[in-house]
Enzyme design. Structure first.
Site, PDB file in Angstrom:
ATOM      1  CE1 TYR A 154      32.552  45.649  38.666  1.00  0.00           C
ATOM      2  CE2 TYR A 154      32.059  47.453  37.164  1.00  0.00           C
ATOM      3  CZ  TYR A 154      32.024  46.904  38.434  1.00  0.00           C
ATOM      4  OH  TYR A 154      31.469  47.611  39.462  1.00  0.00           O
ATOM      5  CD  GLU A 195      34.434  40.099  43.328  1.00  0.00           C
ATOM      6  OE1 GLU A 195      33.582  40.857  43.830  1.00  0.00           O
ATOM      7  OE2 GLU A 195      35.406  40.512  42.672  1.00  0.00           O
TER       8      GLU A 195
END
Length: 276
Positions: free
Chosen positions: A198, A205
């Site tokens: 995660y 990103e």
């Protein structure tokens, strides 16, 4: 993200508590909203799903099994492509080009999950699922595809690797859950590997969006300036900054929720094993 989204943050409702042999009463108590363990909403699947709900029916279940098997295979193709390209080049730089087409295809294929919710074959929120799926599709097409200059950035590889591992586990989890035969190893991986994947996906990103900013500003990509006949303006550069800022409140909330879900799910599994 490796986990759901604004572009990528873990996906929607609480992950399924697919644990064979648990009493129906216990499973109902665990049905609470939250985010998936690793990057995405569970979209209502569970190893006990066909028994505790009237749907999906046999035909819908067969379709969902096929869909999840295909998606698992697709992300395995991406994983193999990354490994082969790395071994051939001897470098991890610019590996994106080796898996660009399958990544776009299978990530876009996740749009079907919105229809699954809309038609009721999966009991999850259409709005949440659409938001989470579209965020990854957005990062795939509106950032990485549209801003060619970022495709060589190492940050792209960071989120691609996180997505790939997460999706292989996620779709395997759904497949075995639908078949009422969920191996503990897959369940453990689903609720454990997100701890690393995660943050890894989110970091990739954010760094990719950040790397795209100067090129978006220089080219005016997707921006609409006044005057125009619609009397409407849009600054894509500012929009991307707002997307990045949105990670600040959402990421910690989802991450700690997922840790809480992990403790509940795996602790119940251990209790069940001891009771046997």
């Amino acid at each position: 993200m490796a986990a759901a989204e604004p572009p990528g943050l873990g996906r929607g409702p609480a992950p399924p508590y697919a644990e064979s042999g648990r009493r129906p009463r216990d499973r109902r108590k665990m049905a609470a909203p939250g985010s998936g363990g690793g990057s995405r909403a569970d979209n209502g699947y569970s190893s006990q799903q066909p028994r505790r709900r009237k749907g999906p029916g046999a035909l819908a279940t067969a379709y969902l099994v096929i869909y999840n098997v295909v998606m698992t295979a697709g992300w395995l193709v991406i994983a193999v492509g990354l490994v082969r390209a790395y071994l051939a080049k001897g470098s991890y730089h610019s590996l994106y080009y080796s898996i660009e087409k399958p990544l776009k295809f299978f990530q876009t294929g996740a749009l079907l999950e919105i229809l699954h919710c809309a038609f009721g074959i999966v009991p999850s929120s259409v709005v949440l699922t659409a938001f989470q799926v579209m965020s990854r599709v957005f990062l795939t097409w509106a950032v990485t595809h549209s801003v060619k200059e970022v495709q060589t950035e190492d940050s792209v590889l960071l989120f691609v690797v996180a997505w790939t591992i997460t999706e292989i586990i996620r779709y395997s989890f759904y497949t075995f859950s639908l078949l009422n035969h969920l191996p503990y190893l897959i369940k453990w991986a689903r609720y454990t590997l997100f701890i690393v994947l995660y943050p890894m996906g989110v970091s990739g990103e954010l760094l990719t969006i950040y790397a795209a900013l100067p090129f978006v500003r220089q080219s005016g990509l997707y921006s609409i300036s006044l005057p125009n006949k619609y009397n409407f303006s849009f600054d894509y550069y500012t929009f991307l900054i707002l997307v990045m800022i949105s990670y600040i409140p959402i990421f910690p909330q989802l991450y700690f929720h997922m840790l809480h879900q992990r403790r509940k799910v795996l602790s119940h599994t251990e209790e069940h094993k001891k009771s046997e």
